[in-house]
Design an enzyme around this catalytic site. Structure first.
Site, PDB file in Angstrom:
ATOM      1  N   GLU A   1       0.840  -1.206   0.000  1.00 13.82           N
ATOM      2  CA  GLU A   1       0.000   0.000   0.000  1.00 13.82           C
ATOM      3  C   GLU A   1       0.865   1.241   0.000  1.00 13.82           C
ATOM      4  O   GLU A   1       0.377   2.354   0.165  1.00 13.82           O
ATOM      5  CB  GLU A   1      -0.960  -0.015   1.206  1.00 13.82           C
TER       6      GLU A   1
ATOM      7  N   THR B   1       0.373   3.082  10.251  1.00 16.68           N
ATOM      8  CA  THR B   1       0.525   2.626   8.875  1.00 16.68           C
ATOM      9  C   THR B   1       0.789   3.807   7.951  1.00 16.68           C
ATOM     10  O   THR B   1       0.978   3.649   6.760  1.00 16.68           O
ATOM     11  CB  THR B   1      -0.744   1.897   8.388  1.00 16.68           C
TER      12      THR B   1
ATOM     13  N   GLY C   1      -5.446   2.958  15.322  1.00 19.43           N
ATOM     14  CA  GLY C   1      -5.850   2.130  16.463  1.00 19.43           C
ATOM     15  C   GLY C   1      -7.264   2.440  16.918  1.00 19.43           C
ATOM     16  O   GLY C   1      -7.665   2.054  18.013  1.00 19.43           O
TER      17      GLY C   1
ATOM     18  N   GLU D   1      -9.969   1.207  16.187  1.00 18.55           N
ATOM     19  CA  GLU D   1     -10.801   0.015  16.419  1.00 18.55           C
ATOM     20  C   GLU D   1     -10.432  -0.673  17.729  1.00 18.55           C
ATOM     21  O   GLU D   1     -10.990  -1.697  18.092  1.00 18.55           O
ATOM     22  CB  GLU D   1     -10.653  -0.956  15.244  1.00 18.55           C
TER      23      GLU D   1
ATOM     24  N   ASN E   1     -12.511   7.585  12.471  1.00 23.72           N
ATOM     25  CA  ASN E   1     -13.800   7.440  13.157  1.00 23.72           C
ATOM     26  C   ASN E   1     -13.649   7.451  14.678  1.00 23.72           C
ATOM     27  O   ASN E   1     -12.606   7.109  15.206  1.00 23.72           O
ATOM     28  CB  ASN E   1     -14.459   6.119  12.738  1.00 23.72           C
TER      29      ASN E   1
ATOM     30  N   ASP F   1     -18.263   4.290  10.547  1.00 21.59           N
ATOM     31  CA  ASP F   1     -16.846   4.082  10.223  1.00 21.59           C
ATOM     32  C   ASP F   1     -16.406   4.987   9.071  1.00 21.59           C
ATOM     33  O   ASP F   1     -15.555   4.613   8.260  1.00 21.59           O
ATOM     34  CB  ASP F   1     -16.582   2.598   9.876  1.00 21.59           C
TER      35      ASP F   1
ATOM     36  N   ASN G   1     -12.113   5.641   0.026  1.00 19.19           N
ATOM     37  CA  ASN G   1     -11.435   5.246   1.249  1.00 19.19           C
ATOM     38  C   ASN G   1     -10.052   5.866   1.245  1.00 19.19           C
ATOM     39  O   ASN G   1      -9.908   7.036   0.862  1.00 19.19           O
ATOM     40  CB  ASN G   1     -11.422   3.710   1.357  1.00 19.19           C
TER      41      ASN G   1
END
Lengths: 462, 261
Positions: A76, A170, A186, A188, A256, A299, A385
């Site tokens: 990515e 990331t 992080g 989530e 989010n 999200d 996204n």
């Protein structure tokens, strides 16, 4: 024969010029053969002025080389290109220096992240930053590492946050002046996100901006006073920001709030989740913010690169920010003040019907996650996204990779915070198959006003 | 292999150094000592340091063992550890490998004499020698200062013994670590480039040009010559620095443990 040999030698001999100075990064657009930041330029436009490849000859491109990664993870990363050397990341966190002409490896810096690293959504990395002869990498175990660009030798390695608490990185760092700026993922796992700047020479932290304001700070009132939801309310940073040197502001999209799909215990707008923040690049002080999705439960991370464009807007020259958000709306903001100028859907949207004067979305009643599930467009991956948009100053068009006609069934579930554990609070279920298309927005066609969807290139559903 | 001592380099070096008293029960072959050196580097250096003197009251690089004296006891100690201390049992090291470590420990004690004879060094003064009189930064790099042409020395204190540093300063050609050999190539059109070999495959070679510190990739079919340089390009400092300066320099280099992993 001799001439041919010299030519061949010239072609095969790639060389690294030492100094990728800050001044050089400022003028990155003047050396289109290189790519000195994640987005190619501080303005985030991802526009290349190279003209060798055209619509007419693109069909003639042939494979020149293959680099076989020693990793089964996804790529990515956007590579950095400096004077014939390509620097990229073999996920999760190995840096590779390649000869761009042949794909041959000069060196590899191998980094094994701590076992505690638990990045949501893939052990991936989006790339590097460079300043002088030093490369910077943010790791999935939430460390920032500086590596010598010529030898691959590590120079410093500092902890940004605790992976045991769910923090990860990331993002490709952004170098501004003598600082390296990163943000933490992080959301989530119940983190309290932040953006921080580090001294490029030493790795010492220079400033830190929490993406969730603490007690006494403006914006803290957008979290409940009755609980400590703000302490693990997420608000990650997934993707690199951009920078306006004239305003000395760096812009970052914020992810989010947590729990992702259940907002019951975090009543309020939950600043600065799902927002863009404009920070003073020297101090990290907030200049302004705009929240795309107040009290998000879908999200809808603002996990996009802010694209900065200087152009005419309704008759006057403006410093604009263009943003196609995961929530399905395309935005135009004034990037000096944060003023909302325009918001229009670029894909099908059913959670909001429009905006008030100040740019607050007008919610459609009943469109929230529920125990039995609620069908929402766009779905959990969003209208778009993290895959980057781009803007062409030549055509005046804004290019967005999009998910079209795409929904999710949002099911809400109870969840309790536990350090380092998943903090989702629900399940978004897939519904219809979807295709991916690229949407091209002519956002500022003066004679007709805003015209969305100048063109749409649709990829059939699979 | 272990029990049968054929001929000992250690014995020779003991004579050369003026008979340092060590309590070795065996004589060791040079290959055993070399194997032990590698085992030591992989398993022991992290806590004990390259000179074996990092742990207080356990200067194992100079034969000062508190809980063992015979070679067999040392082998057992390595494999079983010492209860209630940081010295964990390392039963991942096989008995033959543990024996080579003992061989190396005995050889360390015997060869430490070369630096033991030097006056006490001062790392701060050594830094000044490194950066000025020694001219070391012309070829070596520490942190982000100095040339990349020679070996990077940012972590040299964690990798090499004082005696090894001393020998490299006095006799640079005595031992050149394979990874530190320079490579010389001559292109078909006559250009000569010397540098550090970074990578190669059947058809190409990648190096860091020692002159301009640029990364360069060549197709081997375009090269007339391609070979390692046998001799070190480093001068001997035997007559260039005083004994005190040499000792200071070694102290400074030994203090360089690096930071990043």
């Amino acid at each position: 024969m001799i001439r041919r040999t010299i030519l061949l030698t010239l072609i095969t001999a790639a060389s690294l010029q030492a100094q990728v100075s800050y001044e050089r990064i400022l003028r990155a657009g003047q050396e289109p053969q290189n790519w000195l930041t994640y987005s190619g330029n501080y303005n985030g436009q991802r526009y290349s002025s190279l003209v060798q490849i055209t619509p007419e000859n693109v069909k003639n491109l042939e494979l020149q080389w293959i680099f076989q990664a020693r990793s089964l993870e996804k790529f990515e990363a956007t590579p950095i290109m400096t004077d014939g050397i390509m620097y990229t990341v073999e996920a999760p966190n190995n840096i590779v220096a390649l000869d761009a002409a042949t794909g041959r490896v000069f060196w590899t810096y191998n980094y094994t992240p701590a076992q505690a690293a638990r990045p949501c959504c893939g052990r991936v990395n989006r790339g590097l930053a460079i300043l002088g002869d030093t490369l910077f990498m943010a790791t999935i175990d939430a460390r920032l590492i500086a590596v010598d660009a010529k030898s691959g030798r590590p120079l410093w390695n500092v902890a940004v946050a605790k992976p045991e608490s769910g923090y990860a990185m990331t993002v490709a760092p952004l170098v501004v002046k003598d600082k390296v700026i990163v943000g933490t993922a992080g959301g989530e796992y119940g983190i309290r996100g932040f953006i921080a700047a580090y001294d490029a020479k030493t790795g010492k932290e220079a400033w830190r901006f929490y993406t969730i304001p603490g007690p006494g700070e403006p914006g803290h009132e957008t979290w409940p006073a009755s609980n400590n939801a703000w302490e693990h309310g997420g608000a990650s940073v997934w993707v690199t920001g951009s920078y306006d040197p004239d305003l000395n502001l760096t812009y970052w999209g914020i992810g989010n709030p947590g729990p992702d799909w259940n907002g019951d215990d975090r009543g309020g707008d939950n600043l600065y989740s799902c927002s863009v923040v404009a920070l003073d690049a020297d101090t990290g002080k907030l200049k302004w913010h705009y929240q795309f999705s107040p009290h998000d439960e879908f999200d809808y991370d603002s996990t996009q690169v802010p694209v900065l464009v200087d152009t005419q807007w309704q008759g006057s020259q403006r410093k604009l920010m263009l943003w196609a958000n995961r929530n399905g709306f395309f935005y135009v903001l004034d990037r000096a003040t944060g003023q909302f100028l325009l918001g229009k859907p670029f894909v099908e949207v059913n959670w909001a019907s429009g905006f008030d004067e100040k740019g607050r979305p007008q919610r459609i009643p009943g469109m929230t996650p529920s125990a039995q599930g609620t069908l929402i467009l766009p779905g959990n991956q969003g209208g778009t996204n993290w895959y980057n948009p781009s803007y062409s100053p030549k055509t005046g068009l804004f290019y967005i990779p999009t998910w079209a006609n795409y929904s999710s069934l949002y099911v809400k579930q109870p969840v309790e915070y536990q350090e380092g554990r998943n903090f989702g609070g629900g399940t978004p279920r897939p519904t219809t198959p979807t295709g991916i298309r690229t949407t091209v927005n002519n956002y500022a066609k003066e004679d007709e006003g805003y015209v969305p969807f100048a063109q749409s290139i649709r990829t059939p559903a699979k | 292999m272990w029990a049968i001592a054929i001929r000992s380099c250690l014995f020779i070096s003991m004579l050369a150094a003026g008979a340092v008293p060590v309590i070795a029960q065996h004589e060791y072959t040079s290959s055993e000592i070399e194997a032990g050196r590698q085992q030591y580097a992989a398993n022991c250096t992290r806590c004990h340091g390259p000179d074996g003197d990092n742990v207080a009251n356990a200067d194992i690089g100079h034969g000062k063992f508190r809980r063992a004296s015979t070679d067999e006891e040392l082998v057992q100690l390595i494999r079983n550890g010492v209860p209630n201390t940081a010295m964990a049992g390392m039963n991942n090291i096989s008995e033959p490998n543990a024996k080579t470590i003992v061989a190396y420990l005995r050889s360390m004690a015997a060869t430490a004499a070369a630096v033991a004879a030097l006056p006490t060094g001062d790392a701060a003064r050594g830094k000044a020698v490194f950066e000025s009189k020694g001219g070391c930064t012309n070829c070596h790099r520490i942190g982000d200062v100095g040339s990349r042409a020679g070996p990077d020395l940012s972590q040299i204190g964690a990798q090499r013994r004082s005696v090894e540093l001393h020998r490299s300063l006095i006799e640079p050609d005595a031992e050149i670590v394979p990874a530190n050999r320079l490579i010389k190539i001559v292109t078909r059109d006559g250009a000569t480039i010397t540098g550090r070999l970074l990578n190669q495959d059947s058809f190409t070679v990648q190096l860091l040009d020692a002159k301009d510190e640029k990364l360069k990739s060549f197709s081997k079919s375009n090269l007339r010559e391609f070979a390692f340089v046998d001799k070190s390009t480093m001068p001997s400092y035997k007559d260039k620095l005083s004994t005190q300066e040499l000792s200071d320099l070694i102290s400074y280099l030994s203090s360089l443990k690096g930071q990043a992993q």
